[in-house]
Design an enzyme around this catalytic site. Structure first.
Site, PDB file in Angstrom:
ATOM      1  N   ASP A   8      56.326  38.793 -16.894  1.00  0.00           N
ATOM      2  CA  ASP A   8      56.766  38.231 -15.641  1.00  0.00           C
ATOM      3  C   ASP A   8      58.330  38.221 -15.658  1.00  0.00           C
ATOM      4  O   ASP A   8      58.921  38.843 -16.731  1.00  0.00           O
ATOM      5  CB  ASP A   8      56.074  36.906 -15.182  1.00  0.00           C
ATOM      6  CG  ASP A   8      56.753  35.734 -16.470  1.00  0.00           C
ATOM      7  OD1 ASP A   8      57.339  36.137 -17.292  1.00  0.00           O
ATOM      8  OD2 ASP A   8      56.285  34.648 -15.935  1.00  0.00           O
ATOM      9  N   CYS A  62      55.764  36.749 -21.032  1.00  0.00           N
ATOM     10  CA  CYS A  62      56.310  35.661 -20.331  1.00  0.00           C
ATOM     11  C   CYS A  62      57.176  34.776 -20.931  1.00  0.00           C
ATOM     12  O   CYS A  62      57.442  34.960 -22.122  1.00  0.00           O
ATOM     13  CB  CYS A  62      55.093  34.777 -19.449  1.00  0.00           C
ATOM     14  SG  CYS A  62      54.399  33.724 -20.450  1.00  0.00           S
ATOM     15  N   THR A  64      57.138  31.859 -22.370  1.00  0.00           N
ATOM     16  CA  THR A  64      56.526  31.383 -23.508  1.00  0.00           C
ATOM     17  C   THR A  64      55.497  32.156 -24.383  1.00  0.00           C
ATOM     18  O   THR A  64      55.080  31.964 -25.444  1.00  0.00           O
ATOM     19  CB  THR A  64      55.841  29.991 -23.306  1.00  0.00           C
ATOM     20  OG1 THR A  64      54.672  30.261 -22.439  1.00  0.00           O
ATOM     21  CG2 THR A  64      56.767  28.862 -22.686  1.00  0.00           C
ATOM     22  N   HIS A  95      41.271  39.622 -37.857  1.00  0.00           N
ATOM     23  CA  HIS A  95      40.265  38.724 -37.625  1.00  0.00           C
ATOM     24  C   HIS A  95      39.615  38.545 -36.337  1.00  0.00           C
ATOM     25  O   HIS A  95      38.610  38.432 -36.117  1.00  0.00           O
ATOM     26  CB  HIS A  95      40.937  37.241 -38.205  1.00  0.00           C
ATOM     27  CG  HIS A  95      41.139  37.027 -39.607  1.00  0.00           C
ATOM     28  ND1 HIS A  95      41.171  35.905 -40.375  1.00  0.00           N
ATOM     29  CD2 HIS A  95      41.359  37.930 -40.743  1.00  0.00           C
ATOM     30  CE1 HIS A  95      41.245  36.073 -41.676  1.00  0.00           C
ATOM     31  NE2 HIS A  95      41.457  37.334 -41.934  1.00  0.00           N
ATOM     32  N   HIS A 130      34.045  39.100 -39.758  1.00  0.00           N
ATOM     33  CA  HIS A 130      34.887  39.166 -38.559  1.00  0.00           C
ATOM     34  C   HIS A 130      34.234  39.914 -37.228  1.00  0.00           C
ATOM     35  O   HIS A 130      34.317  39.609 -36.153  1.00  0.00           O
ATOM     36  CB  HIS A 130      36.380  39.869 -38.848  1.00  0.00           C
ATOM     37  CG  HIS A 130      37.211  39.047 -39.876  1.00  0.00           C
ATOM     38  ND1 HIS A 130      37.274  37.792 -39.899  1.00  0.00           N
ATOM     39  CD2 HIS A 130      37.500  39.567 -40.917  1.00  0.00           C
ATOM     40  CE1 HIS A 130      38.096  37.283 -40.747  1.00  0.00           C
ATOM     41  NE2 HIS A 130      38.041  38.369 -41.748  1.00  0.00           N
TER      42      HIS A 130
HETATM   43  C1  RB5 Z   1      58.193  31.117 -15.701  1.00  0.00           C
HETATM   44  O1  RB5 Z   1      59.032  30.164 -15.346  1.00  0.00           O
HETATM   45  C2  RB5 Z   1      57.443  30.558 -16.901  1.00  0.00           C
HETATM   46  O2  RB5 Z   1      56.613  29.455 -16.496  1.00  0.00           O
HETATM   47  C3  RB5 Z   1      56.411  31.682 -17.301  1.00  0.00           C
HETATM   48  O3  RB5 Z   1      57.196  32.783 -17.925  1.00  0.00           O
HETATM   49  C4  RB5 Z   1      55.575  31.417 -18.653  1.00  0.00           C
HETATM   50  O4  RB5 Z   1      56.255  30.825 -19.549  1.00  0.00           O
HETATM   51  C5  RB5 Z   1      54.398  30.633 -18.399  1.00  0.00           C
HETATM   52  O5  RB5 Z   1      53.581  30.624 -19.442  1.00  0.00           O
END
Ligand code: RB5
Length: 144
Positions: A8, A62, A64, A95, A130
């Site tokens: 994203d 993304c 995080t 694993h 596994h």
């Molecule tokens: C976008 O702002 C953010 O929420 C997305 O990139 C991600 O971290 C969601 O888990």
């Protein structure tokens, strides 16, 4: 093995970096193609479905790494693992037989991401106990 890339907007910069880093390998970039706001479940679904149908690897990013990993794991056959270190990447392959590497674009230095990607792509799955556990994951997919 082919590598499908997707992110994203929060993972766009790191995806671009890794796309260039992986230039010598067979890759397919499913987007996004700018930092305009986007919805991570959409790209995660696209990448995960392609990874499962083409039996290849995926890299999803993304902000995080959490959102894309939650979303990708809803696709039957996807085993997406959010990795913060090379040790996580190795264990995710050994694993969990992970087929999709998830990264947090806002929290992972580019140089560390390169090492995590290299580890993920070169570590083999371990069998024995596994295999049994991954078969249980597949069974959960069938029953969903
Ligand atoms: C976008 O702002 C953010 O929420 C997305 O990139 C991600 O971290 C969601 O888990």
């Amino acid at each position: 093995m082919k590598i499908i890339l997707g992110s994203d907007h929060g993972g766009y910069q790191l995806k671009e970096h890794l796309r260039k880093y992986l230039a010598g390998k067979e890759t397919e970039d499913l987007g996004v193609f700018s930092e305009e706001s986007s919805h991570y479940p959409e790209i995660a679904k696209k990448v995960a479905e392609k990874v499962v149908s083409e039996k290849c690897f995926g890299i999803l990013i993304c902000g995080t790494g959490i959102g894309v990993s939650i979303a990708a794991n809803k696709v039957n056959g996807a085993r997406a693992a959010l990795c913060h270190s090379t040790e996580y990447a190795a264990l995710a392959r050994q694993h969990n037989h992970a087929n999709i590497l998830c990264l947090g674009g806002r929290f992972t230095e580019h140089s560390l991401a390169e090492k995590i990607v290299d580890t993920f792509l070169t570590t083999e799955e371990e069998d024995g106990r596994h295999d049994v556990r991954v078969a249980m994951l597949d069974e959960m997919d069938i029953n969903c």
